[in-house]
Write a protein that holds these residues in place. Sequence first.
Motif, PDB file in Angstrom:
ATOM      1  N   ARG A 144       0.830  -1.204   0.000  1.00 22.96           N
ATOM      2  CA  ARG A 144       0.000   0.000   0.000  1.00 22.96           C
ATOM      3  C   ARG A 144       0.867   1.256   0.000  1.00 22.96           C
ATOM      4  N   ASN A 145       1.980   1.220   0.732  1.00 17.22           N
ATOM      5  CA  ASN A 145       2.893   2.354   0.721  1.00 17.22           C
ATOM      6  C   ASN A 145       4.235   1.940   0.150  1.00 17.22           C
ATOM      7  N   PHE A 347       8.686   3.892   4.286  1.00 20.52           N
ATOM      8  CA  PHE A 347       7.736   4.851   3.734  1.00 20.52           C
ATOM      9  C   PHE A 347       8.408   5.790   2.737  1.00 20.52           C
TER      10      PHE A 347
ATOM     11  N   ASN B 138       5.100   4.899  12.902  1.00 19.60           N
ATOM     12  CA  ASN B 138       6.067   5.376  11.927  1.00 19.60           C
ATOM     13  C   ASN B 138       5.833   6.860  11.718  1.00 19.60           C
ATOM     14  N   ARG B 140       7.079   9.042   9.625  1.00 18.81           N
ATOM     15  CA  ARG B 140       6.867   9.498   8.244  1.00 18.81           C
ATOM     16  C   ARG B 140       5.441   9.208   7.808  1.00 18.81           C
ATOM     17  N   TYR B 141       4.973   8.045   8.195  1.00 16.57           N
ATOM     18  CA  TYR B 141       3.608   7.645   7.836  1.00 16.57           C
ATOM     19  C   TYR B 141       2.610   8.587   8.493  1.00 16.57           C
ATOM     20  N   ALA B 144       2.700  11.979   6.766  1.00 11.12           N
ATOM     21  CA  ALA B 144       2.108  11.955   5.427  1.00 11.12           C
ATOM     22  C   ALA B 144       0.590  11.864   5.488  1.00 11.12           C
ATOM     23  N   ASN B 145       0.071  11.191   6.521  1.00 10.09           N
ATOM     24  CA  ASN B 145      -1.380  11.043   6.620  1.00 10.09           C
ATOM     25  C   ASN B 145      -2.013  11.997   7.638  1.00 10.09           C
ATOM     26  N   HIS B 164      -5.412   2.190   9.799  1.00  7.63           N
ATOM     27  CA  HIS B 164      -3.999   2.553   9.975  1.00  7.63           C
ATOM     28  C   HIS B 164      -3.294   1.733  11.056  1.00  7.63           C
ATOM     29  N   VAL B 217       5.251  -1.792  10.389  1.00  9.98           N
ATOM     30  CA  VAL B 217       5.370  -0.385  10.783  1.00  9.98           C
ATOM     31  C   VAL B 217       6.724   0.169  10.332  1.00  9.98           C
ATOM     32  N   GLY B 220       6.629   1.069   6.816  1.00 15.78           N
ATOM     33  CA  GLY B 220       5.698   2.130   6.481  1.00 15.78           C
ATOM     34  C   GLY B 220       4.459   1.597   5.777  1.00 15.78           C
ATOM     35  N   GLU B 221       4.279   0.289   5.868  1.00 14.19           N
ATOM     36  CA  GLU B 221       3.105  -0.303   5.246  1.00 14.19           C
ATOM     37  C   GLU B 221       1.871  -0.007   6.093  1.00 14.19           C
ATOM     38  N   VAL B 222       2.071  -0.019   7.393  1.00 17.29           N
ATOM     39  CA  VAL B 222       1.019   0.328   8.344  1.00 17.29           C
ATOM     40  C   VAL B 222       1.589   1.420   9.230  1.00 17.29           C
ATOM     41  N   PRO B 241      12.405   5.479  11.589  1.00 17.25           N
ATOM     42  CA  PRO B 241      11.692   6.655  12.113  1.00 17.25           C
ATOM     43  C   PRO B 241      10.497   6.232  12.973  1.00 17.25           C
TER      44      PRO B 241
END
Lengths: 580, 441
Positions: A144-145, A347, B138, B140-141, B144-145, B164, B217, B220-222, B241
Amino acid sequence: MEPPRNPLRETTMALVLPRREGFLSVWPGQLLVAALIAVILLLFLIIPVATVIYVAFTEKGTGAFTLVNFVDFLHTDLFVRSFWNSIYVSAMAVVLASLFALPLATLTTRFEFRGALIVQTLGFIPLIMPPFVGAVAMQLLFGRNGTVNLLLDDWLGFKIPFMEGLNGVIFVQAVHYFPFILVNVSAALRNIDRSMEEAAQNLGCSGFRLFRRVVFPLALPGYLAGASLVFVKVFDDLATPLLLNVKDMLAPQAYLRVTAIGIADPMGYVISVVLIIVSIVAMWASAAAMRGRDYATVQRGGGGLAKRKMGLWGNVAAYAVVILILLLVLAPHIGLLLLSFATIWSFSPLPDGFTLAHYGRVFGESFIYVKNTLLYASLAGLIDVVLGVAIAYIVLRTRLFGREWLDWAASAALAVPGVVLGIGYLRTFYGVQLPDGRPLATLWIMIVIALAIRRLPYALRACYAALQQISASLEEAAENLGATKWRTVRRIVVPLMMGGILAGFISSFATAAVELSATLMLVQSDTDAPIAYGLYIFMQSAAGRGPGAALGVIAVALVALCTILSHIVIERGQRATSRR
Amino acid sequence: MKRLLAVLSAFAFAVGVSPAEAQSPTGKVTVSTSYSKDVTDPVKKAFEKAHPGVTLDVQNRNTNAGVKYLEETRGNNQTDLFWASAPDAFEVLKGKGLLQKYEPKATGIPEKIGAFPINDPDGYYFGFAASGYGIMWNERYAKANNLPDPKEWSDLAKAVYFDHVAMAAPSRSGTTHLTIETILQGDGWEKGWRTIKEMAGNFRQITERSFGVPDAVNSGEVGFGIVIDFFAFSAQASGFPIKFVYPTVTTIVPANVAIVANAPNKAGAEAFIEFLLSPEGQEVLLEPSIRRLPINPAVYAKAPADYPNPFKDPSLGARVKFDVNISEKRTAVVDALFDQMITFQLDNIKSATKAVHEAEAALAKKDNAEARALVKEARDLIAAMPISEEQASSPEIAGAFTGGKQKGARQAELEQQWAAFAREHYAQAQAKAEQALKLAR
């Protein structure tokens, strides 16, 4: 000998052949070999597995025989849903895998194609997906990311769910297992007698019609061998669905239940039994599809189909297709390579930085893993092709009673979850003591046997397909000239099957080299461990991800190297024979 | 054929005929562990340095496989030690008579950490490090969100975190099971399950192994993961991060080591336990790749400045009085409830939760009493449980999961009932929430 028949008509019109009783009679030697194989399968597959899954047939509390657990299976929505999901995913994976494999196989075997060997080798690599780190790499690219979706989102504002749900499983499985079709179809295409094609052309057949009506049907044994393997393998695979967090499929359900601690629930074993039955039915169906047809051709030594030249645009199109498919199916390995050099990759489309430190860390300790992996996997592959040739010969060339059961029993190994086999080995062989007091199950040779049993179906399917393509009349001729059965097998059958044997060896060898689930139960110490185990113990921590990827790259490179090497040696050998 | 054989046997024999034989049995201590190389390597090195002539043979298996292995090999046991995090695995081993009693001689170690006794009261297994549960994310995640930093479990139930969050299945991960049990004991059965299901409605995935969560995590997938603390600390130490917080309803529990019954090298096994509990052994835990909390309070003097110290920081794990006996009685039932109501119904609970979030967002703009009542009903439907706390530890239900000698309900029957209960309730909840959304518009 019967009068010569027109082989083209015989093969393309699928005539039923009359059985040749004298030729297909039972010989004591054959009986002995069949008995030996039966004992091996019994000792190392059926008994160990039975010691574990008999629970499926016992009643809770009393331990009496019952089928109530199977009734429970049918009454549980989750299991029924899982069953149909597994069927759907396996069927779709076969379709998608065929789309990847058929163009690659055809272009590289039927046309003058520069780099055919490289394409064949690269096309094989997806099968060598190291556990855990392969999945991490795929998520980093297609998740997904992952790289692709982060870039898509940046530029175009949308994402594509490559890796979500059942469709994600289909995608990843097709990428992972399409080499089964590629390898087997390529071997089959190479085996087709050139005169068939020429005869068809003389009769005015060409182009796609030629492929559809003559070439593909002649390669059908190879295609069916590959496709049935993909179907059964996807049906029985638990690693990929679990890594994509898809749990409502049958194999993951079995695994989750078998490995739960402290719970004596029979359902995990019930599902294992269902998996085994479905696998046998699938193998039976693929054999039934071939029944009454004969795909054997008599002439040999022509070096397979004529390779034709393509025009400029044909060439451009062919390369474009091949490169596109290769990029797609090799993406996980490209990701793996990046990961092995990455400092931190989180990410972001690409890693933050690159380093050689991970290779430095695994360099010293990986030597023993590499050595063990090569030893175990090549021994397992060797055992598999020997057993595979023997079983294929007995099933196809003798009339022994119940001979198909050897085939089905061996194929059932696909459906046995590795952990069930591992526990079964401990149960069966841990009590057996060696003279120095150590249990038999702790010897490294047991890992080899477990690997060989688990990978036997791959080699068996390839050998089976290869033998189906050989006309029995060649053997009859040899015997008429006074050769013994054994000599005929040695001098006629095996050399003609060589392409299929090699395909089988490579499939077994390469996948055994990255196998983990049964190994995990049987590895007794670091010094006996193969690469997959080394990788596993790295991939349990954040700091171990890079070194794990580095080990994964080493494993893939190693297996690829061996694959190329054996291709080259065999091809040289074949050239030498055809010149003679 | 000859050529093929030559190739094949070249593979086999170019690499040597047999892998190195294991070391002679004298002085070899065999440990079965679920810890990664990053943990075992430094400990092995330090232990072998402290005891020259002794080698530590590390066999790495996940906790479940390790328990199965000891069970299957008990007739001819070759393993000296079992070394893992999850206390429940040790309880299972103890119950099956696979562990050996021992009394550690090490000094300076308190009896309790937070509310949890460090050693097994019966003397079968011993804490060597402590860990707490919390939320890692994370950065960065989150950036970004545009997601805020969470502080409590209930924060993860908020609508912004929808899709998430990740967690391991408690049936697969002993540490996650303890997190669930901690919430159930801290908030009570009804309210605890409500919290858990409200969080679960936001789950992106439920992984099958503990490390799957930090892995997702870190990549950065979740964005957010419910994990044991050292997963976050070691990820931070490796440069990812990552941020981490302990919610107030957490408990600090020990990670354990035990001697296996009939250990072939009992003296070596004892030496290893004494080493782990000694100051030198405890200091190894501070290494960046390990990062566990030592159980010897004196060792924290050598820790980096921001290292969490459960002996100094009273908020760490002090609030929940974790009762091991309650936990033990209902372990399998709690896990099966979670799997049937959440893990295998994730899509259903998520669509119900999403409908509730949407209705609430609409209500925030334009209030409507009838719609509000419907939303409350929907939330109650999601939170509903098929069995009560008493039933969960009753012999009738718990017995279905132990495969005991008595005849009774089969696990599969109960699971099917619970799954059907959950599916119906989630469907009703979704319908009510959608109705509420229409009214609020």
